[in-house]
Design an enzyme around this catalytic site. Structure first.
Site, PDB file in Angstrom:
ATOM      1  N   GLY A  94       0.966  -1.169   0.008  1.00 63.09           N
ATOM      2  CA  GLY A  94       0.092  -0.092  -0.007  1.00 63.09           C
ATOM      3  C   GLY A  94       0.808   1.370  -0.122  1.00 63.09           C
ATOM      4  N   GLY A  95       2.013   1.275  -0.477  1.00 64.35           N
ATOM      5  CA  GLY A  95       2.913   2.304  -0.786  1.00 64.35           C
ATOM      6  C   GLY A  95       3.566   2.745   0.830  1.00 64.35           C
ATOM      7  N   GLU A 150      16.641  -0.415  -3.787  1.00 64.72           N
ATOM      8  CA  GLU A 150      16.630  -0.613  -5.266  1.00 64.72           C
ATOM      9  C   GLU A 150      17.026   0.588  -5.814  1.00 64.72           C
ATOM     10  OE1 GLU A 150      12.370  -3.152  -5.791  1.00 64.72           O
ATOM     11  OE2 GLU A 150      12.639  -1.198  -6.460  1.00 64.72           O
ATOM     12  N   GLU A 159       4.128  -7.601 -10.584  1.00 64.37           N
ATOM     13  CA  GLU A 159       4.233  -6.247 -10.990  1.00 64.37           C
ATOM     14  C   GLU A 159       5.943  -5.950 -11.445  1.00 64.37           C
ATOM     15  OE1 GLU A 159       1.176  -4.153  -8.094  1.00 64.37           O
ATOM     16  OE2 GLU A 159       3.180  -4.155  -7.601  1.00 64.37           O
ATOM     17  N   ARG A 182      -3.145 -12.548  -4.987  1.00 60.85           N
ATOM     18  CA  ARG A 182      -4.434 -12.258  -4.563  1.00 60.85           C
ATOM     19  C   ARG A 182      -4.942 -11.967  -5.844  1.00 60.85           C
ATOM     20  NH1 ARG A 182      -4.358  -6.620  -4.542  1.00 60.85           N
ATOM     21  NH2 ARG A 182      -2.493  -5.878  -3.724  1.00 60.85           N
TER      22      ARG A 182
HETATM   23  P1  ADP Z   1      -4.084  -3.582  -6.333  1.00 62.62           P
HETATM   24  O1  ADP Z   1      -2.618  -3.877  -6.227  1.00 62.62           O
HETATM   25  O2  ADP Z   1      -4.839  -4.889  -6.294  1.00 62.62           O
HETATM   26  O3  ADP Z   1      -4.481  -2.750  -7.391  1.00 62.62           O
HETATM   27  P2  ADP Z   1      -3.994  -1.924  -4.004  1.00 62.62           P
HETATM   28  O4  ADP Z   1      -2.460  -2.020  -3.904  1.00 62.62           O
HETATM   29  O5  ADP Z   1      -4.719  -0.711  -4.478  1.00 62.62           O
HETATM   30  O6  ADP Z   1      -4.661  -2.919  -5.142  1.00 62.62           O
HETATM   31  O7  ADP Z   1      -4.388  -2.618  -2.725  1.00 62.62           O
HETATM   32  C1  ADP Z   1      -5.853  -3.137  -2.729  1.00 62.62           C
HETATM   33  C2  ADP Z   1      -6.567  -2.822  -1.305  1.00 62.62           C
HETATM   34  O8  ADP Z   1      -5.726  -3.132  -0.260  1.00 62.62           O
HETATM   35  C3  ADP Z   1      -6.879  -1.163  -1.544  1.00 62.62           C
HETATM   36  O9  ADP Z   1      -7.954  -0.880  -0.849  1.00 62.62           O
HETATM   37  C4  ADP Z   1      -5.541  -0.965  -0.404  1.00 62.62           C
HETATM   38  O10 ADP Z   1      -5.891   0.270   0.323  1.00 62.62           O
HETATM   39  C5  ADP Z   1      -5.474  -2.007   0.436  1.00 62.62           C
HETATM   40  N1  ADP Z   1      -4.056  -2.523   1.089  1.00 62.62           N
HETATM   41  C6  ADP Z   1      -3.040  -2.679   0.251  1.00 62.62           C
HETATM   42  N2  ADP Z   1      -1.980  -3.044   0.867  1.00 62.62           N
HETATM   43  C7  ADP Z   1      -2.464  -2.733   1.960  1.00 62.62           C
HETATM   44  C8  ADP Z   1      -1.477  -2.827   3.530  1.00 62.62           C
HETATM   45  N3  ADP Z   1      -0.423  -3.157   3.496  1.00 62.62           N
HETATM   46  N4  ADP Z   1      -2.347  -2.634   4.435  1.00 62.62           N
HETATM   47  C9  ADP Z   1      -3.495  -2.093   4.371  1.00 62.62           C
HETATM   48  N5  ADP Z   1      -4.275  -2.049   3.480  1.00 62.62           N
HETATM   49  C10 ADP Z   1      -3.531  -2.547   2.250  1.00 62.62           C
HETATM   50  P1  ADP Z   2       3.635  -1.594  -2.781  1.00 56.39           P
HETATM   51  O1  ADP Z   2       3.724  -3.143  -2.115  1.00 56.39           O
HETATM   52  O2  ADP Z   2       3.372  -0.494  -1.890  1.00 56.39           O
HETATM   53  O3  ADP Z   2       2.528  -2.100  -3.815  1.00 56.39           O
HETATM   54  P2  ADP Z   2       5.388  -1.546  -4.883  1.00 56.39           P
HETATM   55  O4  ADP Z   2       7.129  -2.087  -4.751  1.00 56.39           O
HETATM   56  O5  ADP Z   2       4.716  -2.266  -5.788  1.00 56.39           O
HETATM   57  O6  ADP Z   2       5.006  -1.287  -3.502  1.00 56.39           O
HETATM   58  O7  ADP Z   2       5.870  -0.212  -5.249  1.00 56.39           O
HETATM   59  C1  ADP Z   2       4.597   0.776  -5.576  1.00 56.39           C
HETATM   60  C2  ADP Z   2       4.919   2.031  -6.599  1.00 56.39           C
HETATM   61  O8  ADP Z   2       6.058   2.694  -6.199  1.00 56.39           O
HETATM   62  C3  ADP Z   2       5.244   1.573  -7.870  1.00 56.39           C
HETATM   63  O9  ADP Z   2       4.026   1.144  -8.593  1.00 56.39           O
HETATM   64  C4  ADP Z   2       5.984   2.580  -8.634  1.00 56.39           C
HETATM   65  O10 ADP Z   2       5.092   3.683  -8.827  1.00 56.39           O
HETATM   66  C5  ADP Z   2       6.711   3.100  -7.381  1.00 56.39           C
HETATM   67  N1  ADP Z   2       7.983   2.354  -7.243  1.00 56.39           N
HETATM   68  C6  ADP Z   2       8.306   1.136  -6.615  1.00 56.39           C
HETATM   69  N2  ADP Z   2       9.711   0.925  -6.801  1.00 56.39           N
HETATM   70  C7  ADP Z   2      10.436   2.028  -7.386  1.00 56.39           C
HETATM   71  C8  ADP Z   2      11.472   2.179  -7.975  1.00 56.39           C
HETATM   72  N3  ADP Z   2      12.587   1.458  -7.744  1.00 56.39           N
HETATM   73  N4  ADP Z   2      11.825   3.301  -8.709  1.00 56.39           N
HETATM   74  C9  ADP Z   2      10.764   4.039  -9.089  1.00 56.39           C
HETATM   75  N5  ADP Z   2       9.550   3.957  -8.453  1.00 56.39           N
HETATM   76  C10 ADP Z   2       9.376   2.798  -7.918  1.00 56.39           C
HETATM   77 MG    MG Z   3       2.781  -3.028  -5.678  1.00 55.04          MG
END
Ligand code: ADP
Ligand code: ADP
Ligand code: MG
Length: 449
Positions: free
Chosen positions: A164-165, A200, A275, A292
């Site tokens: 979730g960023g 990274e 991803e 999921r």
């Molecule tokens: P997707 O990757 O399926 O597009 P999201 O990354 O937006 O989905 O996450 C799906 C849902 O789960 C969202 O409603 C987001 O707020 C929630 N979510 C994702 N990661 C977490 C987390 N670590 N803790 C709480 N909520 C999360």
């Molecule tokens: P989460 O588990 O929160 O989904 P991700 O690792 O999938 O985390 O990263 C979420 C977002 O952050 C990516 O979709 C991208 O926009 C940005 N991001 C992640 N890693 C990098 C990177 N190494 N360089 C630039 N942007 C990144």
């Molecule tokens: Mg992600």
């Protein structure tokens, strides 16, 4: 096939699962919090059971409560949806221990891919291209700085248990690194109870492109093409589309092969997403795997003419995939806009409340996944995403035109939404040209698009 499925979620995805069960002749049970008593998922499921009140911690996230509900209601399977317990291996394990089939991958696979740092290592060793960076997790700030210097600035600091960023920070030099590492590590310890990090290379102006895969228990793994999710705010997706404007057929083939290799290496079953991050030279790198169903699965369903939730349930029940790789011939272009109850002008502050009037778009190639109805009150306790509007058309331009028309006719009164904001993004030259990278929304908001 299952007799009865417990839906361990709420909102639009719970509605989506209830509909899939209904199509399959499988009975469904909704769990709900007191605040959600009048929610659509509660009404659409065949049976319902209240599991508490207030924030999700006390209900939708309460493992024992959800499992007890499933047992009490005579369920034989549990669909976790996305978010909540969907990537919680303890939950998956407890389901199995209690004789409930978890509709998703095994608990061991969730563990293997859930730790993002460990997943990177596994993928590196399998030969999947991975974002350059650390192979082992780091906790010590000094050791982390050394690693960052080896990789070369700018870098991205990430939490091994992140999602979730959260627990993610960019750093452009040594001074910033030291500051950001501490912030990201604290954030991760608080949010996930884990302070192990990884580092990274920061990819500049990247695109987020992910590949949907699905695998059965007989060793069949199928890739269903990619989704471009580069339109993000704070690393959260806003608009998703398939195919990606930056992926050629040659690149698609390579990405799908890498995704299938990743899934096979992980021993994956059921629906999942690999991803990737794509740099300006169109190199793609593994970022993480989501074990999921994803929010944006609908765009893939539209271009591939599949039903991923039905497929998930069939696979969990031990049936083989209903299609083969060669059956997947993506057609046309699909776009999804996430509709949130929020006020974009007030830093996207959530806007819960009662929906006084509602008109959702419809028509040829228009799909709405939502849990809304007139008179429904959007509770303040949970996520602000209230609907997904999807369109499918022959090509990208036609899909954009259709989405504009769909957003235009949508009426949601009583609460604030990001409908207008989405419309304005769709209308930018950058988006229309297929040139939006992950930094585009931030630039758009500061008036510099
Ligand atoms: P997707 O990757 O399926 O597009 P999201 O990354 O937006 O989905 O996450 C799906 C849902 O789960 C969202 O409603 C987001 O707020 C929630 N979510 C994702 N990661 C977490 C987390 N670590 N803790 C709480 N909520 C999360
Ligand atoms: P989460 O588990 O929160 O989904 P991700 O690792 O999938 O985390 O990263 C979420 C977002 O952050 C990516 O979709 C991208 O926009 C940005 N991001 C992640 N890693 C990098 C990177 N190494 N360089 C630039 N942007 C990144
Ligand atoms: Mg992600």
């Amino acid at each position: 096939m299952f007799r009865k499925v417990l839906i361990a979620n709420r909102g639009e995805i719970a509605v989506r699962i209830a509909r899939a069960c209904r199509c399959m002749g499988v009975r469904s049970v909704a769990v709900y919090s007191k605040e959600d008593a009048k929610s659509l998922h509660v009404q659409l499921a065949d049976q319902r059971i209240c599991i508490g009140e207030g924030p999700a911690r006390g209900n939708y996230l309460n493992i024992d409560m959800v499992i007890q509900a499933a047992l009490n209601m005579g369920c034989d399977a549990v669909h976790p949806g996305y978010g909540f317990l969907s990537e919680n291996s303890e939950f998956a394990r407890k389901c199995e221990e209690n004789g409930l089939t978890f509709i998703g991958p095994s608990a061991d696979v969730i563990d293997r891919m859930g730790n993002k740092s460990a997943a990177r290592k596994t993928m590196m060793e399998a030969g999947v291209p991975v974002v350059p960076g650390t192979k082992e997790p780091v906790t010590d700030p000094a050791a982390a700085l050394e690693e960052a210097e080896k990789i070369g600035f700018p870098v991205m600091i990430k939490a091994s248990s992140g999602g979730g960023g959260k627990g993610m920070r960019a750093a452009f030099d040594e001074e910033e690194f030291t500051r950001m590492f501490s912030i990201a590590q604290h954030e991760s310890a608080n949010a996930f109870g884990d302070d192990t990090m990884y580092i990274e290379k920061l990819i500049l102006h990247p695109r987020h492109v992910e590949v949907q895969i699905i695998a059965d228990n007989e060793g069949n793994v199928v890739a269903l093409g990619e989704r471009d999710c580069s339109v993000q705010r704070n690393n959260q997706k806003l608009i998703e589309e398939s195919p990606s404007p930056v992926v050629s057929s040659k690149m698609r083939k390579k990405m799908c092969e890498a995704a299938i290799l990743a899934a096979r290496t992980a021993g994956y079953t059921n629906a999942g997403t690999i991803e990737f991050i794509v740099d300006r030279d169109r190199n793609f790198y593994f970022m993480e795997m989501n074990t999921r169903i994803q929010v944006e699965h609908g765009v893939t369903e539209m271009v591939t003419d599949t039903d991923l939730v039905i497929e998930q349930i069939r696979i969990a029940a031990g049936e083989p995939l209903s299609f083969k790789q060669e059956d997947i011939q993506p057609r046309g272009h699909a776009i999804e806009c996430r509709i949130n109850a929020e006020i974009p002008e007030m830093n996207f502050m959530p806007s819960p409340g009662k929906i006084t009037n509602l008109l959702l778009p419809a028509g040829n190639g228009v799909r709405v996944d939502s849990a809304l109805y007139t008179g429904y009150t959007v509770p303040s306790e949970y996520d602000s995403m209230i609907a997904k509007i999807l369109v499918h058309a022959a090509d990208r331009d036609a899909a954009i035109a259709k989405m504009r028309a769909a957003l235009d006719e949508t009426l949601i009164t009583g609460i604030n939404t990001n409908l207008d904001f989405q419309y304005r993004i769709l209308d930018t030259e950058t988006f229309r040209n297929g040139e939006a990278d992950t930094g585009f929304v931030a630039k758009f908001m500061s008036g510099g698009n």
